[in-house]
Design an enzyme around this catalytic site. Sequence first.
Site, mmCIF file in Angstrom:
data_model
loop_
_atom_site.group_PDB
_atom_site.id
_atom_site.type_symbol
_atom_site.label_atom_id
_atom_site.label_comp_id
_atom_site.label_asym_id
_atom_site.label_seq_id
_atom_site.Cartn_x
_atom_site.Cartn_y
_atom_site.Cartn_z
ATOM 1 N N CYS A 114 -28.833 -117.074 38.945
ATOM 2 C CA CYS A 114 -28.759 -118.294 39.770
ATOM 3 C C CYS A 114 -28.325 -118.037 41.211
ATOM 4 O O CYS A 114 -28.803 -118.703 42.123
ATOM 5 C CB CYS A 114 -27.844 -119.321 39.108
ATOM 6 S SG CYS A 114 -28.434 -119.804 37.493
ATOM 7 N N HIS A 251 -24.611 -124.529 43.799
ATOM 8 C CA HIS A 251 -25.605 -124.391 42.726
ATOM 9 C C HIS A 251 -25.501 -125.601 41.791
ATOM 10 O O HIS A 251 -24.415 -125.994 41.375
ATOM 11 C CB HIS A 251 -25.346 -123.090 41.968
ATOM 12 C CG HIS A 251 -26.179 -122.935 40.750
ATOM 13 N ND1 HIS A 251 -27.525 -123.256 40.738
ATOM 14 C CD2 HIS A 251 -25.875 -122.515 39.492
ATOM 15 C CE1 HIS A 251 -28.003 -123.031 39.529
ATOM 16 N NE2 HIS A 251 -27.034 -122.590 38.757
ATOM 17 N N ASN A 281 -30.620 -127.726 35.851
ATOM 18 C CA ASN A 281 -30.304 -126.467 36.527
ATOM 19 C C ASN A 281 -31.604 -125.686 36.752
ATOM 20 O O ASN A 281 -32.230 -125.232 35.810
ATOM 21 C CB ASN A 281 -29.329 -125.676 35.633
ATOM 22 C CG ASN A 281 -28.976 -124.310 36.181
ATOM 23 O OD1 ASN A 281 -29.601 -123.818 37.108
ATOM 24 N ND2 ASN A 281 -27.977 -123.687 35.584
HETATM 25 N N1 ACO Z 1 -25.562 -132.752 22.366
HETATM 26 C C1 ACO Z 1 -24.562 -133.139 21.551
HETATM 27 N N2 ACO Z 1 -23.558 -132.312 21.188
HETATM 28 C C2 ACO Z 1 -23.574 -131.066 21.686
HETATM 29 C C3 ACO Z 1 -24.591 -130.599 22.544
HETATM 30 C C4 ACO Z 1 -25.615 -131.503 22.873
HETATM 31 N N3 ACO Z 1 -26.645 -131.178 23.688
HETATM 32 N N4 ACO Z 1 -24.337 -129.314 22.855
HETATM 33 C C5 ACO Z 1 -23.193 -128.979 22.249
HETATM 34 N N5 ACO Z 1 -22.735 -130.022 21.519
HETATM 35 C C6 ACO Z 1 -21.535 -130.113 20.702
HETATM 36 C C7 ACO Z 1 -21.033 -128.751 20.276
HETATM 37 O O1 ACO Z 1 -21.698 -128.319 19.104
HETATM 38 C C8 ACO Z 1 -19.575 -129.023 20.047
HETATM 39 O O2 ACO Z 1 -19.410 -129.649 18.789
HETATM 40 P P1 ACO Z 1 -18.137 -129.254 17.860
HETATM 41 O O3 ACO Z 1 -16.937 -129.687 18.671
HETATM 42 O O4 ACO Z 1 -18.390 -130.062 16.655
HETATM 43 O O5 ACO Z 1 -18.232 -127.774 17.692
HETATM 44 C C9 ACO Z 1 -19.233 -130.082 21.106
HETATM 45 O O6 ACO Z 1 -20.480 -130.665 21.485
HETATM 46 C C10 ACO Z 1 -18.540 -129.523 22.323
HETATM 47 O O7 ACO Z 1 -19.250 -128.359 22.745
HETATM 48 P P2 ACO Z 1 -18.838 -127.547 24.017
HETATM 49 O O8 ACO Z 1 -19.729 -126.360 24.133
HETATM 50 O O9 ACO Z 1 -17.348 -127.328 24.017
HETATM 51 O O10 ACO Z 1 -19.162 -128.602 25.157
HETATM 52 P P3 ACO Z 1 -18.841 -128.500 26.676
HETATM 53 O O11 ACO Z 1 -18.060 -129.677 27.090
HETATM 54 O O12 ACO Z 1 -18.317 -127.141 27.051
HETATM 55 O O13 ACO Z 1 -20.283 -128.652 27.314
HETATM 56 C C11 ACO Z 1 -21.945 -127.241 28.308
HETATM 57 C C12 ACO Z 1 -21.277 -127.678 27.015
HETATM 58 C C13 ACO Z 1 -22.599 -128.475 28.937
HETATM 59 C C14 ACO Z 1 -23.002 -126.213 27.972
HETATM 60 C C15 ACO Z 1 -20.875 -126.675 29.270
HETATM 61 O O14 ACO Z 1 -20.081 -125.731 28.598
HETATM 62 C C16 ACO Z 1 -21.488 -126.037 30.486
HETATM 63 O O15 ACO Z 1 -22.123 -126.683 31.297
HETATM 64 N N6 ACO Z 1 -21.258 -124.733 30.679
HETATM 65 C C17 ACO Z 1 -21.778 -124.018 31.836
HETATM 66 C C18 ACO Z 1 -23.224 -123.665 31.565
HETATM 67 C C19 ACO Z 1 -23.948 -123.210 32.793
HETATM 68 O O16 ACO Z 1 -23.752 -123.707 33.872
HETATM 69 N N7 ACO Z 1 -24.852 -122.260 32.584
HETATM 70 C C20 ACO Z 1 -25.748 -121.819 33.582
HETATM 71 C C21 ACO Z 1 -25.236 -120.653 34.309
HETATM 72 S S1 ACO Z 1 -26.289 -120.251 35.599
HETATM 73 C C22 ACO Z 1 -27.466 -119.081 35.122
HETATM 74 O O17 ACO Z 1 -27.360 -117.948 35.477
HETATM 75 C C23 ACO Z 1 -28.621 -119.495 34.292
#
Ligand code: ACO
Length: 324
Positions: A114, A251, A281
């Site tokens: 990214c 970003h 993203n």
């Molecule tokens: N819909 C519903 N529930 C979901 C979803 C979804 N799409 N995805 C995960 N959950 C659930 C999980 O299973 C978990 O359930 P559990 O508590 O029963 O285990 C719960 O929601 C919480 O999951 P978390 O992973 O803790 O959720 P979080 O608040 O961290 O959000 C997210 C997840 C959105 C992926 C966040 O961690 C994030 O944005 N991280 C950064 C990702 C990013 O920016 N990546 C790109 C990097 S750039 C590159 O180089 C490509």
Amino acid sequence: MIGKIIGLGSYLPDKVVTNDDLSRIVDTSDEWICERTGIRERHISDHKVETTSYMAGVAAQRAVADAGIEADTIDLIVAASTTPDTVFPTIACSVQKAVGASESCGCFDVNSACPGWIAAFLTAQSFIESGRARRALVVGAETLSNYVDWTDRGTCILFGDGAGCAVLEASEGDPVRSIMRSSCVRGDCLYCASMKQPDRLDDEEFIKSTYFQMAGRDVFRFAVTEVPKIITDVLNEAGVSSDDIDWFILHQANARIIEATAKKLKMDLSKFPMSLQGTGNTSSASIPSLMDVMKRDGRLVKGQKIVTASFGAGLTWDAAYFEY
Ligand code: ACO
């Protein structure tokens, strides 16, 4: 000497996939996605037509038209992507063809996930500062939808396709100030093993190896820790106060990451423009595409002081300060 941005362009595929559309494919909801990411919809390319190179070419044509320059005056094209269509030729070469740049134009790609567009921007700035280029195109283009496991709700909700391009021109002024950092030791939380191969689409094991692997919480923690720090450091290096900055163009990965960054910097969120609601993203395309939108709607104007920062796989993260 600085490479001033004199033109911007972007491209988003026509097809829009909303959170409700995704909730029919995986166990998720519009409410969950909006609350955790801020994303409402994303544009997904028609892979047969809207390849990474195609989108890069259209964004570049629009940027060149916006700059009002002749294509044969471009002497450098640097393209950033993690999702090129082929190992070679480069995306930059296909952009050269799309805009009609001459054979005296140097073309190459950079891949830094990214943060790749900022890496490409800084590379082009170095060519301009050293007098080896006068006009450069800096492109970011991605078809991340090719690398997403559409059965994994933890990743497929986050990404979209698109391209953005800036035209730089050598001008009098202070050079761009910048910092680049990386940590391979912490890199396991974001991983993609293989490039898509059109003749192996029936090979299930191979296809699995092309999917994004991501520990979302680890990436989130990394981003909200390192992005505010690198912004503070680049401001210190430039000798500029955060109050002097007109826009923090970050970003576009997750609204909560941008909000946490603004809070840590004690800055008003209104200085942190966001387009991720409508794009998801788009990796290296996110920053130039957002700048293009801001120029067209009148928010981005000449003379404004800009900080841009990005983070992603590697892990890598970078930031730059410059006057628009
Ligand atoms: N819909 C519903 N529930 C979901 C979803 C979804 N799409 N995805 C995960 N959950 C659930 C999980 O299973 C978990 O359930 P559990 O508590 O029963 O285990 C719960 O929601 C919480 O999951 P978390 O992973 O803790 O959720 P979080 O608040 O961290 O959000 C997210 C997840 C959105 C992926 C966040 O961690 C994030 O944005 N991280 C950064 C990702 C990013 O920016 N990546 C790109 C990097 S750039 C590159 O180089 C490509």
